[in-house]
Design a protein around this motif. Sequence first.
Motif, mmCIF file in Angstrom:
data_model
loop_
_atom_site.group_PDB
_atom_site.id
_atom_site.type_symbol
_atom_site.label_atom_id
_atom_site.label_comp_id
_atom_site.label_asym_id
_atom_site.label_seq_id
_atom_site.Cartn_x
_atom_site.Cartn_y
_atom_site.Cartn_z
ATOM 1 N N ALA A 42 0.920 -1.292 -0.084
ATOM 2 C CA ALA A 42 -0.208 -0.085 0.058
ATOM 3 C C ALA A 42 0.848 1.231 -0.024
ATOM 4 N N ALA A 43 2.130 1.223 0.799
ATOM 5 C CA ALA A 43 2.707 2.319 0.632
ATOM 6 C C ALA A 43 3.559 2.612 -0.540
ATOM 7 N N SER A 44 3.884 1.792 -1.350
ATOM 8 C CA SER A 44 4.429 1.622 -2.358
ATOM 9 C C SER A 44 3.588 2.390 -3.435
ATOM 10 N N ILE A 45 2.387 1.955 -3.456
ATOM 11 C CA ILE A 45 1.195 2.232 -4.364
ATOM 12 C C ILE A 45 1.061 3.678 -4.215
ATOM 13 N N THR A 46 0.931 4.259 -2.837
ATOM 14 C CA THR A 46 0.671 5.762 -2.571
ATOM 15 C C THR A 46 1.871 6.525 -3.054
ATOM 16 N N ALA A 47 3.207 5.998 -2.848
ATOM 17 C CA ALA A 47 4.326 6.737 -3.364
ATOM 18 C C ALA A 47 4.276 6.834 -4.722
ATOM 19 N N PHE A 48 3.628 5.818 -5.446
ATOM 20 C CA PHE A 48 3.833 5.960 -6.923
ATOM 21 C C PHE A 48 2.886 7.125 -7.459
ATOM 22 N N VAL A 49 1.607 6.869 -6.761
ATOM 23 C CA VAL A 49 0.667 7.828 -7.171
ATOM 24 C C VAL A 49 1.071 9.323 -6.521
ATOM 25 N N LEU A 50 1.740 9.466 -5.478
ATOM 26 C CA LEU A 50 2.236 10.870 -5.371
ATOM 27 C C LEU A 50 3.202 11.231 -6.338
ATOM 28 N N LEU A 51 3.843 10.655 -6.784
ATOM 29 C CA LEU A 51 4.959 10.739 -7.804
ATOM 30 C C LEU A 51 4.392 11.210 -8.995
ATOM 31 N N ILE A 52 3.479 10.595 -9.420
ATOM 32 C CA ILE A 52 2.531 10.829 -10.685
ATOM 33 C C ILE A 52 1.945 12.215 -10.540
#
Length: 694
Positions: free
Chosen positions: A292-302
Amino acid sequence: MSKRSILFTLLFSLSLSAAAQQDEFTYIGFSGGANGGGSNISLNGVAEVDNSGILRLTNETSRLIGHAFYPAALRFRNATSGAAFSFSTAFAFAIVPEYPKLGGHGLAFTIAPTKELPGALPSQYLGLVNASDVGNPTNHVFAVEFDTVQDFEFGDINDNHVGVDIYGLVSNSSASAAYYGGDGAKKDLNLKGGFTIQAWIDYDGGEKVLNVTISPFSSKPSTPLLLFRVDLSPVLLDDMFVGFSASTGLLASSHYLFGWSFKMKCVSRSLDLSSLPSLPLPKKKNITLAIAASITAFVLLITAIAAAAAFIFYKIKNADVIEQWEFSCGPHRFSYEELKRATHGFRDRELLGLGGFGKVYRGTLPGSRAEVAVKRVSHESRQGIREFVAEIASIGRLRHRNLVQLQGWCRRRGDLLLVYDYMPNGSLDKLLFCDDPCGQPPPLISWPQRFRILRGVASALLYLHEGWEQVVIHRDVKASNVLLDAEFNGRLGDFGMAKLHDHGANPSTTRLVGTVGYLAPELTRTGRASTSSDVFAFGALVLEVVCGRRPIEPKASPEELVLLDWVRERWSAGRWADVVDPRLDGEYEREEAAVAIKLGLWCSHPSAAARPGMREVVRYLDGGDVAELPPFPRPPESNGGLDGLAPFYPSSAEKVSTGSTSLGEEAVGSAHSSLSLHSHDPMPEQGLDHCRPP
């Protein structure tokens, strides 16, 4: 001893024991009650005690309050003398924010008239008071806050401080959270670090001193964080409740208490942190949380990339467009963002004046911290651009101590901005006249100040007419365009109507602009402005300053309606002293006043050829004798100051702008409603003094 005596002694001893119980208590965790006696702590709001004995005042829910109070009221004052008793307390707490490093809001040790604190609000009010009760002495609330949010409304020093609050949330004394180690060195302490902190609050009723000490250890540092001298006698009531209050705002924190000791009239004992319940360690992250943290980080990057692209697009879209004419304007070009910051976003509190052409704001330049006046002209028309360019071109390169200095300019699409020196004493007309019957009368300008102002404006006009590389015809000389600096020196401003031509050449304009009462008679026939028409307007200004009256005064009697005619009649009758401003109460130099009046009449002569040049005017103002002034031809007995302008009466201060064949078709505004670059009139009358140039 009889049974009755034994019973009385026993009851008396029990009452003393009960009284002693009210003076001292200790909680080692909160599940067993106070002092092991079974008296549970009184809770309200979201406060709760868990199975391990930890008291949780708030949880991770936004905008909530938690209270925890000792159940019984304690005696805090001597009922006879009203003096506050000494008291001491120690407690262990921890603040665990929902998001690391972002606390919300804090907790407070509290002494209050009630346990419930009715009407109290969460967020920055810490569950103690509300917006209408904050700072009210009748609430009798005393608190020591441990605050993790910097609230500018209450003047908080930072988002990690300890403060003493009396009646409200504006701390009477505060300091960044820290403690003194055994070596005497001061060490910072993070209140929202999630670890146990012990706090000691000691009030000495005799010395009237409050000490607040904090430490992450069991032992009490010898040096307090706060030493605040205060008499709590008027703050506290005889009987008060003691406890804690905490709140959350948009961001939430869990506020925990692990133990508490309290003692009246003596020093309470410190708590052994190792004997208190402690917070459980955070659970280990599992694989689901990691994903979940990885997905969140990816979304934040985009999201960040998209935001950056949008920002770049916005900057390109809103970039200032530079046209060819802008390269030759001379003065410094400011960026729009720079002026926006200087005026705090052009907010109304910085507004100095407004009218039909825009607004003037007070600003402070971010780099130099210099105060400026920013004139914001909102136009989309090319006429607005031409006037804007004319003002930059005319005043931008002028340098004289009696001119309002143009420091720079800015253009951003439809927004046109001019940056001037800030004139703290406003415009001359605001001090000569008081148009607001309900307002305070303006301060009286003394005769030396008036005469110095006239000399300054005359010097400025001489520079415009003869001292610069081109002839500058101002075309709108009047009291509202004379601004006063901090020393009350007069400075001529507002060059929106100015025209330039080469020395020896004739001005080509045939468009009438100006203000009724200051317009030379020949302008109504030819529309051709000249240095002589500026001299006429200066003459009207001189009479205005000497007499303290407007060139045309609709409320005056018929014989005094036109100032020029009235002064001319009194001068001819040898009664010139009658026209001097009666508010001066005779405190003026007679020779200077006579010179000024005669110069004013001479400059206002109906014939342009008979008027003096500004060089002669300056020479006489700099020390000439009235007898040295040459005689001037007696003017015709006509409507004098209104010559050729009768159709515009009674709007005595009306500004006119017209072509040579269409007199009055563009009459605009009011002569005494000009934009003044000063702080004393934040909301002047509507209307600007600018008339659009050809």
